[in-house]
Design a protein around this motif. Structure first.
Motif, PDB file in Angstrom:
ATOM      1  N   ALA A  40      83.486  41.148  37.087  1.00 24.22           N
ATOM      2  CA  ALA A  40      83.564  42.572  37.418  1.00 24.22           C
ATOM      3  C   ALA A  40      82.549  43.426  36.673  1.00 24.22           C
ATOM      4  O   ALA A  40      82.072  44.431  37.202  1.00 24.22           O
ATOM      5  CB  ALA A  40      84.970  43.099  37.137  1.00 24.22           C
ATOM      6  N   ALA A  41      82.220  43.044  35.435  1.00 27.81           N
ATOM      7  CA  ALA A  41      81.333  43.870  34.619  1.00 27.81           C
ATOM      8  C   ALA A  41      79.873  43.470  34.744  1.00 27.81           C
ATOM      9  O   ALA A  41      78.979  44.265  34.458  1.00 27.81           O
ATOM     10  CB  ALA A  41      81.767  43.812  33.153  1.00 27.81           C
ATOM     11  N   CYS A  42      79.615  42.210  35.141  1.00 32.37           N
ATOM     12  CA  CYS A  42      78.244  41.720  35.310  1.00 32.37           C
ATOM     13  C   CYS A  42      77.443  41.858  34.024  1.00 32.37           C
ATOM     14  O   CYS A  42      76.294  42.340  34.030  1.00 32.37           O
ATOM     15  CB  CYS A  42      77.555  42.438  36.464  1.00 32.37           C
ATOM     16  N   VAL A  43      78.046  41.458  32.899  1.00 29.26           N
ATOM     17  CA  VAL A  43      77.372  41.451  31.603  1.00 29.26           C
ATOM     18  C   VAL A  43      77.614  40.088  30.961  1.00 29.26           C
ATOM     19  O   VAL A  43      78.533  39.359  31.363  1.00 29.26           O
ATOM     20  CB  VAL A  43      77.912  42.570  30.686  1.00 29.26           C
ATOM     21  N   PRO A  44      76.807  39.697  29.955  1.00 29.01           N
ATOM     22  CA  PRO A  44      77.068  38.435  29.263  1.00 29.01           C
ATOM     23  C   PRO A  44      78.433  38.442  28.597  1.00 29.01           C
ATOM     24  O   PRO A  44      78.815  39.432  27.967  1.00 29.01           O
ATOM     25  CB  PRO A  44      75.937  38.365  28.223  1.00 29.01           C
ATOM     26  N   VAL A  45      79.162  37.345  28.743  1.00 28.81           N
ATOM     27  CA  VAL A  45      80.491  37.211  28.162  1.00 28.81           C
ATOM     28  C   VAL A  45      80.578  35.866  27.446  1.00 28.81           C
ATOM     29  O   VAL A  45      80.237  34.825  28.031  1.00 28.81           O
ATOM     30  CB  VAL A  45      81.604  37.299  29.234  1.00 28.81           C
ATOM     31  N   PHE A  46      81.024  35.883  26.180  1.00 28.94           N
ATOM     32  CA  PHE A  46      81.221  34.654  25.424  1.00 28.94           C
ATOM     33  C   PHE A  46      82.641  34.625  24.878  1.00 28.94           C
ATOM     34  O   PHE A  46      83.189  35.675  24.498  1.00 28.94           O
ATOM     35  CB  PHE A  46      80.226  34.547  24.261  1.00 28.94           C
ATOM     36  N   VAL A  47      83.238  33.439  24.836  1.00 27.60           N
ATOM     37  CA  VAL A  47      84.588  33.273  24.304  1.00 27.60           C
ATOM     38  C   VAL A  47      84.562  32.335  23.111  1.00 27.60           C
ATOM     39  O   VAL A  47      83.814  31.355  23.078  1.00 27.60           O
ATOM     40  CB  VAL A  47      85.564  32.740  25.378  1.00 27.60           C
ATOM     41  N   ASP A  48      85.391  32.664  22.139  1.00 25.79           N
ATOM     42  CA  ASP A  48      85.535  31.845  20.938  1.00 25.79           C
ATOM     43  C   ASP A  48      86.654  32.460  20.119  1.00 25.79           C
ATOM     44  O   ASP A  48      86.753  33.691  20.017  1.00 25.79           O
ATOM     45  CB  ASP A  48      84.233  31.832  20.133  1.00 25.79           C
ATOM     46  N   ALA A  49      87.517  31.631  19.526  1.00 28.37           N
ATOM     47  CA  ALA A  49      88.545  32.156  18.636  1.00 28.37           C
ATOM     48  C   ALA A  49      87.919  32.818  17.426  1.00 28.37           C
ATOM     49  O   ALA A  49      88.503  33.735  16.836  1.00 28.37           O
ATOM     50  CB  ALA A  49      89.483  31.033  18.201  1.00 28.37           C
ATOM     51  N   ASP A  50      86.721  32.366  17.040  1.00 31.69           N
ATOM     52  CA  ASP A  50      85.958  32.965  15.947  1.00 31.69           C
ATOM     53  C   ASP A  50      85.047  34.027  16.560  1.00 31.69           C
ATOM     54  O   ASP A  50      83.971  33.726  17.087  1.00 31.69           O
ATOM     55  CB  ASP A  50      85.130  31.880  15.245  1.00 31.69           C
TER      56      ASP A  50
END
Length: 349
Positions: free
Chosen positions: A121-131
């Motif tokens: 929806a946002a069309c931006v870079p997205v990264f996931v990490d618990a840290d």
């Protein structure tokens, strides 16, 4: 009535009162941890770009993800190049040891449902990490053009220094005003004084939230606006859009929600025209629930209406009965202006 439901009552129930000693212990532990970070006992990591955190002082979904999406669009319109980091709730815990980029083609069981929704929806870079600091550093290394990080949740993740902090409340307000496990608060309401902004995801008319609005009259307003429904299955109507009310004559309807506040979703459906006649049946699953094909197949209805977050995990089932109701956040312009002003101040410093 479940304990979680007790939390959101404006009065303190006997069951919640019995847990007050544990809430006091939780509050002490939280205060000590916060003091350790503020006094340098625990390390706080500073990024080379501004950090904006959108989080909660309460447990449960309050509308953070739609707000993150809206802020990403607003910042981009304001000349910034945002990126988003998230824990990625719903990922397998074994995958939390590394940072992962979420693309529009990512699988929700690998990325988490909300990060995938943001990426699409946002069309931006997205990264996931618990840290989260590691997620941010990895994102910046992969996308050096990004000049502001938005953290989806993480208000209590003090290892990452932040420039702007926003807490979102919904129509439930602060419930009974107690800390976990006696109430819904992750931190005491006094913490709100140090935040950049408070956002009310509500029109202000709900009794449970009035006390909160009276205590913080400067809260910014946000409303979730339902859009046209679309069909998720593999039928010829997959790309067709429909108003909620037009689905009612098609047969028996079941509303399916695995989100933090399913009651809000059901209320939206009723307000959209599904409250008359036989209405619909409600099917509640845990937040971030990983649906199975059999679970949907077992629901006896001609039409299933899901949130976008839930639909991400059901796309592969090819169930022609599934319709999706997307929502967008309509945000108070004063909030956007406040954020841009804070960012300009940091640039000038």
């Amino acid at each position: 009535m479940s304990l979680t439901r007790d939390w959101w009552l404006p009065r303190l129930t006997i069951r919640c009162a019995l847990l007050l000693p544990f809430a006091a212990l939780f509050g002490c532990a939280s205060a000590v941890r916060r003091a350790f970070y503020s006094n340098g006992v625990l390390a706080v990591q500073r990024l080379p770009v501004p950090v904006l955190v959108v989080g909660n002082l309460t447990v449960g979904g309050s509308g953070k993800t739609p707000l993150v999406i809206a802020l990403a669009h607003a910042l981009r319109d304001g000349g910034w190049r945002p990126g988003v980091i998230s824990r990625g709730h719903g990922r397998g815990e074994s995958r939390h040891a590394t940072s992962m980029e979420v693309t529009t083609l990512s699988s929700p069981d690998l990325s988490g449902d909300e990060p995938l929704l943001i990426a699409r929806a946002a069309c931006v870079p997205v990264f996931v990490d618990a840290d989260r600091p590691r997620a941010a550093r990895t994102l910046l290394a992969a996308h050096p053009e990004v000049n502001i990080i938005i953290s989806d949740d993480g208000l209590q993740h003090y290892a990452l220094e932040r420039d702007i902090e926003i807490a979102v409340f919904d129509e439930r307000g602060a419930g009974n005003g107690c800390l976990l496990p006696s109430g819904p608060l992750r931190e005491p309401l006094s913490r709100a004084a140090a935040l950049t902004a408070l956002v009310a995801n509500d029109s202000g008319g709900h009794t449970a939230a009035r006390g909160l609005y009276q205590r913080f009259p400067a809260m910014h307003q946000m409303r979730l606006m339902p859009q046209a429904c679309y069909r998720l299955g593999n039928s010829t109507e997959m790309n067709a859009l429909a108003a909620l009310a037009t689905l009612a004559p098609r047969g028996r309807i079941a509303a399916v929600a695995g989100i933090g506040n399913p009651a809000r979703f059901f209320a939206t459906l009723r307000a959209g025209g599904l409250g008359s006649g036989s209405g619909f049946t409600e099917h509640v699953f845990p937040d971030h629930h990983a649906y199975t094909r059999a679970e949907l197949a077992s629901i006896d209805a001609d039409i299933l209406i899901l949130t976008e977050k839930d639909a991400l995990k059901c796309a592969a089932f090819n169930d022609d009965r599934v319709w999706v109701l997307p929502v967008t956040a309509q945000v108070d312009n004063t909030l956007i202006e406040l954020i841009l002003e804070k960012l300009r101040g940091r640039q000038a410093a």
